[in-house]
Design a protein around this motif. Sequence first.
Motif, short mmCIF file in Angstrom:
data_model
loop_
_atom_site.label_atom_id
_atom_site.label_comp_id
_atom_site.label_asym_id
_atom_site.label_seq_id
_atom_site.Cartn_x
_atom_site.Cartn_y
_atom_site.Cartn_z
N ARG A 355 27.71 -49.70 65.60
CA ARG A 355 27.36 -48.52 65.21
C ARG A 355 28.59 -47.58 64.78
O ARG A 355 28.60 -46.63 64.18
CB ARG A 355 26.37 -48.04 66.39
N MET A 373 24.36 -43.25 71.83
CA MET A 373 24.26 -44.80 71.43
C MET A 373 23.96 -45.48 72.80
O MET A 373 24.23 -46.69 72.86
CB MET A 373 25.45 -45.29 70.93
N PRO B 101 24.63 -43.69 62.74
CA PRO B 101 23.76 -44.15 63.98
C PRO B 101 23.94 -42.92 64.90
O PRO B 101 23.44 -42.66 66.19
CB PRO B 101 24.44 -45.07 64.42
N ARG B 107 19.21 -41.27 65.10
CA ARG B 107 19.18 -42.03 66.58
C ARG B 107 17.97 -41.91 67.23
O ARG B 107 17.54 -42.95 67.71
CB ARG B 107 20.40 -41.48 67.46
#
Lengths: 435, 288
Positions: A355, A373, B101, B107
């Motif tokens: 990512r 994340m 991302p 996300r």
Amino acid sequence: MELTRKLEILADAAKYDASCASSGAARKDSRDGKGIGSTGGMGICHSYTPDGRCVSLLKVLLTNACLYDCHYCINRRSSNVQRARFTPEEVVQLTLDFYKRNYIEGLFLSSGIVRSADFTMEQVIEVARQLREVHHFRGYIHLKTIPEASQELIEKAGRYADRISINVELPTQEGLDKLAPEKNLANTKQAMGGIRAKIEETVSARKEASQIRNAPRAKAPVFATGQSTQMIVGADESSDALVLARADELYRDYRLRRVYYSGFSPIPEPSVLLPIKPPPLVREHRLYQADWLLRFYGFDVGELLPREDPNLDLELDPKLAWALRNRPLFPVDINRAPRELLWRIPGLGTVNVERIVAARRHSRLRLIDLQRMRVSLKKVLPFIIAADHTPRVAVLEAANLRHRFLPAPRQLELNFNAPPPATPQDALMALSGQL
Amino acid sequence: MITATIQPTFSAWRGQARELLQRGIRPEHVDWCDATQTPALLMEEPAAYTARPPTDIKVPAEFLNLAASVCAHTDARRFAILYRLLYRLTWGGERHLLSHPADPDTRQCQVWAKAIGRDIHKMHAFVRFRLIGVDEATQREQFVAWFEPEYRIVQLATPFFRKRFASMDWSILTPHECAHWDGQDLTFSPGVSQSEVPDADAHDDLWRTYYRSIFNPARLKVQAMQSEMPQKYWKNLPEAQIIHELISSSGERMKQMIATPERPVKPMPDNAYLKKLHGRKRGAEGEG
């Protein structure tokens, strides 16, 4: 003997085998309306027992009568455990009945050694043959093979099974001589080599078959897609370095899919030769973490276990322990460092590394991006540079950095009312059907 | 401001979103409402526009998969955020948005899609079929299952069962929607209540026997079990009935193991194969 009682004895006898994976099989299903079952892609854990282990396969022994005398094993000939034996038809019926109710992904069949290795192997193969040929079962089959069995029989087992395995049990021959006098490391390796060759031969033949147009699919040879093994930890004196070096060798030389580590746990039929006190369960967990680092993060055994300290730190995960020993390499700039270096940052898994690599093409990453994340900032902060963060040198050099990461002392309790939230790692493990 | 009131399904959202997009309506000008949660008064309001043929607005296939998952979620913001993502991908010119991302919209949708993926996976794992009989005409066995997914995933999750259990007739009943397979077609019908499901199968006892026997009381890890098999699933799992019993008896069983006197080593039986094994080993010892 009643079927229920047999199931009790022969499942109890099989539970010390940690492997329960049902992933990585070739894609097959039963849409043709003949038979039942499907495999391919991710395995599924259909249940979990209170020991935290997944229940994916019907894991039983064909019989727990055994000629061998492996001291860590409840089924050894010196044990007084009650013996039982399934007929092949009974295992076949149980597998089908359980499968149709969606209790399981398939069968994991093993057996005590009766009469001889070849005789035992033939019995095990017969169950798989009936499932595949009589009932057209397309679910998962894992067969345990005996290294002393003939190559023909091992190959035959591989034709019916999705996975075959041989347990090395202990990392050294000295350990085996003491605790499993019938087992021989050289035999095991030779058999693994034969299986590897067969798997690779099949893969390339399949590739070839798929390149020829109009060739009927069924002509491609069928063989198991992977092999795995298990090592028992804590039954002998072997250090983690010995265990991991053996695992590393098996991954490299025999292309194993998985090495399972099974912390020795007390059995109802203790042997005079074994320690009474089991190793802490966390040792097994650390070995799995180290195993992951070897396979997916570019570490080698020597880095994780320096010569002067051949056992993994039980309090810290092995990557963090490594980082604390190698502080001059940090901090790492997450906006510039190559993948291989990102893998080395404690708290970053391979998924988040991907990512980060994707996201930093768009903008310079800040801590808020990591937070989205779901990276644990507490863990990574001392080791990284981000667009809005540079760790103070003093933090990374501090002698007490280790203490920052030690788990807070807490009371042990069994709380049924508030299950802990699942972590992303848990979810990932659930998805992959792996420990 | 435009109010888009739709049935909470992917196809309804897609139809509506396509239309809004073609008119170039900005995401901040749309108020998305779930028709099943909106007062009747608003539902009677006639649609403000009629469907038009699709133009050449293209989105990556990846987006459609993502959108199908996200629509199955229950978060009230999902339709709006999904439309914003779509708008940015097309009119906004952010073609590579999905590979970013760290973008909050991307996300968020990925997080929702992941929750859906997990729910589907758990449905594949925890559905338990019960045999209710055999069809007299076709001789096919008939099974029924009751399941309570967290999200509206029945249509996404059931093709898996069709592949796997093609040769049985089965129905999976849930509170929102039911799926039925008869060997030919996979069909869907409205949700039902649990009272319509038989509550036991003769094999549940045998399955519990297996579950009890495969459990190792010497390595209790209740948290690890619960993080993978949360308690909300337990009520429909036949084996979960004995979890408490297994946990509470494990300490005593462990004590017994440790108190058991160690078994002496028995002599080697008279077996040709064993003798050969040991003989070969002695022969090899000289070679080190």
